[in-house]
Design a protein around this motif. Structure first.
Motif, short mmCIF file in Angstrom:
data_model
loop_
_atom_site.label_atom_id
_atom_site.label_comp_id
_atom_site.label_asym_id
_atom_site.label_seq_id
_atom_site.Cartn_x
_atom_site.Cartn_y
_atom_site.Cartn_z
N TYR A 102 -11.39 -1.57 5.73
CA TYR A 102 -10.72 -2.67 5.08
C TYR A 102 -10.74 -3.76 5.97
N ALA A 148 -4.45 -11.45 7.67
CA ALA A 148 -4.56 -10.27 7.11
C ALA A 148 -5.27 -8.82 7.80
N GLN A 155 -0.28 -1.84 6.37
CA GLN A 155 -0.77 -0.93 5.72
C GLN A 155 -0.83 0.50 6.94
N LEU A 158 2.44 2.24 6.91
CA LEU A 158 3.05 2.86 5.72
C LEU A 158 1.46 4.49 5.51
N SER A 161 2.57 8.19 6.73
CA SER A 161 3.62 8.27 6.33
C SER A 161 2.84 10.06 5.16
N SER A 200 8.25 -1.72 9.32
CA SER A 200 7.32 -2.67 9.34
C SER A 200 7.81 -4.28 9.40
N ARG A 233 2.53 -12.24 5.72
CA ARG A 233 1.53 -11.23 4.88
C ARG A 233 0.51 -12.80 3.85
#
Ligand SMILES: Nc1ncnc2c1ncn2[C@@H]1O[C@H](COP(=O)(O)OP(=O)(O)O)[C@@H](O)[C@H]1O
Ligand SMILES: [Mg+2]
Lengths: 243, 216, 253
Positions: A102, A148, A155, A158, A161, A200, A233
């Motif tokens: 990404y 970005a 990301q 997250l 997890s 976060s 963000r």
């Protein structure tokens, strides 16, 4: 405090340990993602077709298959070709490689979004292509990609997890274990959720501060608010390039 | 390596893939409805409502999907008994989670239409409703579709995370075969190909239609 | 005269002989002959799309001609090996300013001084301050482009180009992106440069500037030079029907 909450809070040390591991994996994987993204972005703009094709394949395969599958490939399939990684390392590798794909696209867009006139102005001034890239293009590209890139850091966080699926004792994994032990799912997962939100928001808050030190003139950031995440963000809708 | 295994296990994997697709379709509908609703609520003048909608978006965008899925799964198990439907739990979890992202897409899509457009319409005598219906919405549609499809791609891939609550979708079905046969590579390749076949065309469409961007 | 790295000297004149340029099937320049003498101010006018920018970009080394000869300050720009020698010896001012947004005014002007001419920071800042003073921007050294008006940005861009001590200055519609009340501050800087003897090739729609400052006005039409002469000849007594049409339209507005 109710009895249930007290029970769950007795596990707080375990939660905090798990949180530490989550953060540690996040930082390592993010570093790897930066490297993968940078290398792939350079390869995609390379003169050699072979590099372009390889990098293109990397980006497309990674972005169009689930990250959970990629985690399983690294952890369960690589040993059958002789690469044996422990669960944490496998997780770092899988998530780093995933987010790198990404970031590759982010970096490419960041470079191409620097207005063409910038390079021309530098060229007429007599700067060599290398100097132009280092002093004119790269600093602006860095500014462009910063929000970005921070988004991709979140990301990564997250994504860690999912490592519960290969039994890494990170936050989600530990939460499921404690849930199985106490059967207090509301309290256990509410606390876990809260800890993720703290992580976060703390990460993006720190990134926001760093951005303020790094960039002059200041980046366009929304005013500080209750939710630091919102500040760095990017909007869900990309901003159109002014050419 | 036993490549034969691909053909042997393909029917089983395809059946699981069908479930994956069902889950994806149901959740895509669910998250779009939620996203429209929450995105709309965020523009409401009542501050409590807008604040709640925003909190919803922030909570789900700042936490991982497995937590949402586990919450829904155990909640359903507690109140509806363990016979409760894992598929439904996965669909609800995916919808609620991705709904937060979709809400952001709708909201920023509406905001991306320059306010001058609204002003121009109103000076022409269009009502607020007419302005939204005939001026803002058509422009929003063009802007919103690419990131929306991009979100659906994420959701399709995320169906694999229903693994953590034990739904036997493609990923779980494949892993069961891997556990049984100790042949991960052929199975994983098949799984990857199945996801890729669905996601790649959508990705191509997104790339062709997305705005030329600075990665804000 | 300044010396290039390999010892050649660079003058302040331009000679174009039979220059052509096409983008795909579109012939943008058709057989252009043009001479600019040392210290001369040539103003290029013509309708949008007539090839003015392309001509400037060829002279400044941003594009290469398809055929013909291009000598800028004596350097044969049509020889790909030698064209880069011109870099840093001509100045270019763009319609969109093209200031570096991540550097303040001082940083914009010192960049080439430090990187190309290898000056120390102190030296570079002293030279830059002189250039910024020349355009009246000495008080805004610390400002970033986003903190300056369009006219101020363009003046910094001129200072940036001047600082490396170019032999020739090219201006491509330097005032076209400015609000009308800001045009004057930029044209007056350009006029004072002309008075000081700078060789200049200026693309502009400001007929007042052409009238008062140009030694020669060149009218371009569809990739050819249709007419050229003194401002009086071209602007007051245009001979070519296309020039008459163009001027009628400009003065109507
Ligand atoms: N890089 C390019 N690629 C293709 N066509 C171009 C390019 N640059 C200029 N042109 C075309 O060349 C013609 C002349 O352009 P230009 O020199 O910019 O004219 P002017 O500056 O007089 O308006 C125009 O038709 C333009 O569309
Ligand atoms: Mg032009």
């Amino acid at each position: 405090m109710s009895y249930q909450w007290r029970t769950v809070f007795e596990y707080l040390p375990e939660f905090l340990d798990a949180m530490g591991l989550t953060l540690w994996i996040t930082l390592q994987a993010f570093l790897l993602a930066l490297v993968c993204g940078l290398v792939a972005a350079l390869a995609r703009n390379s003169r050699w077709v072979m590099f372009r094709l390889l990098a293109g394949a990397y980006v497309e395969v990674i972005r169009n298959t689930p990250v959970l599958l990629q985690i399983f490939v690294v952890f369960f399939a690589l040993p059958s070709v002789g690469v044996r990684l422990d669960a944490v390392t496998a997780g770092v590798v899988a998530i780093g490689v995933n987010v790198g794909a990404y970031l590759c696209e982010v970096f490419r867009a960041g470079i191409s979004s620097v207005a063409r006139g910038q390079g021309e102005a530098a060229q007429v001034l007599g700067l060599s292509p290398r100097q132009t890239f280092a002093s004119v293009i790269a600093p602006q590209a860095l500014r462009n990609v910063y929000p970005a890139t921070v988004n991709n850091l979140i990301q990564v966080l997250l994504g860690t997890s999912l490592l519960t699926a290969i039994a890494v004792p990170e936050l989600t994994g530990v939460a499921t274990v404690i849930n199985a032990r106490t059967l207090l799912f509301v309290q256990v997962f509410a606390l876990t959720l809260l800890l993720y939100l703290i992580l976060s928001n703390a990460l993006s808050f720190a990134a926001g501060l760093l951005g303020r030190v790094m960039f002059k003139p200041a980046l366009d950031q929304a005013r500080p608010g209750l939710w630091p995440l919102r500040r760095t963000r990017p909007s869900a809708i990309p901003v159109e390039v002014s050419s | 390596m036993n490549w034969q295994l691909i053909w042997i296990s393909l029917p089983q994997l395809l059946r699981a893939f069908l479930l994956t697709l069902e889950l994806a379709v149901v959740s895509i509908i669910g998250c779009t409805v939620i996203g429209l609703l929450v995105g709309g609520l965020r523009t409401v003048r009542l501050r409590i409502v807008a604040g709640l909608a925003r909190a919803y978006v922030e909570v789900f965008r700042g936490s991982p999907l497995p937590i949402t899925l586990l919450f829904v799964y155990f909640g359903a198990a507690l109140y509806l008994g363990y016979s409760s439907n894992v598929f439904a739990a996965a669909a609800v979890g995916l919808s609620v989670y991705h709904g937060a992202y979709v809400a952001e897409i709708f909201r920023s899509g509406i905001q991306a239409v320059p306010s001058a457009q609204r002003e121009a319409a109103q000076t022409l005598g269009l009502s607020a409703m007419q302005t939204f219906r005939f001026v803002v919405l058509p422009q929003t549609r063009r802007i919103v579709f690419p990131p929306l499809i991009g979100q659906f791609i994420s959701l399709i891939k995320d169906t694999s995370i229903a693994f953590v609550i034990g739904l036997v979708e493609l990923m779980k079905a494949g892993q069961a075969i891997v556990d049984r046969t100790a042949e991960p590579i052929p199975i994983y390749l098949t799984i990857a190909a199945l996801y890729f076949v669905i996601c790649y065309p959508l990705s191509l469409w997104v790339r062709r239609n997305e705005r030329k961007i600075v990665p804000a | 005269m300044t010396a290039t790295a390999n010892g050649a000297t660079i003058g302040s004149n331009v000679q174009l002989r039979a220059v052509t340029k096409a983008f795909g099937a579109v012939e943008v320049l058709k057989n252009i002959d043009l001479e600019v003498e040392d210290g001369e101010v040539v103003v290029l006018i013509g309708a949008s799309g007539s090839g003015k920018s392309t001509l400037l970009r060829i002279m400044s080394g941003l594009e290469t001609a398809d055929s013909g000869q291009v000598f800028v300050g004596g350097i044969p720009m049509h020889e790909p090996k030698r064209a880069p020698e011109i870099r840093g010896h001509v100045g270019m001012v763009f319609q969109q300013f093209n200031l570096f947004p991540h550097l303040n005014a001082m940083g914009n002007v010192t960049l080439a001084l430090r990187k190309v001419l290898k000056m120390s920071t102190n030296e570079a800042e002293a030279v830059a301050l002189k250039a910024l003073t020349r355009v009246g921007m000495q008080d805004r050294c610390e400002n970033y482009p986003s903190q300056l008006s369009g006219g101020q940005q363009q003046r910094v861009a001129i200072a940036r180009a001047l600082a490396v001590n170019p032999r020739i200055m090219f201006f491509d519609e330097a005032t076209s992106a400015l609000d009308p009340e800001l045009v004057g501050e930029v044209t007056s800087v350009m006029r004072s440069l002309a008075t000081e003897g700078m060789t200049m090739v200026v693309v502009t729609h400001e007929m007042g500037f052409a009238q008062r400052t140009a030694d020669r006005v060149v009218f371009m039409d569809d990739g050819v030079i249709a007419e050229q002469g003194t401002p009086e000849q071209v602007l007051q007594n245009p001979q070519h029907p296309r020039t008459q049409q163009f001027l009628a339209r400009v003065f109507e507005a």
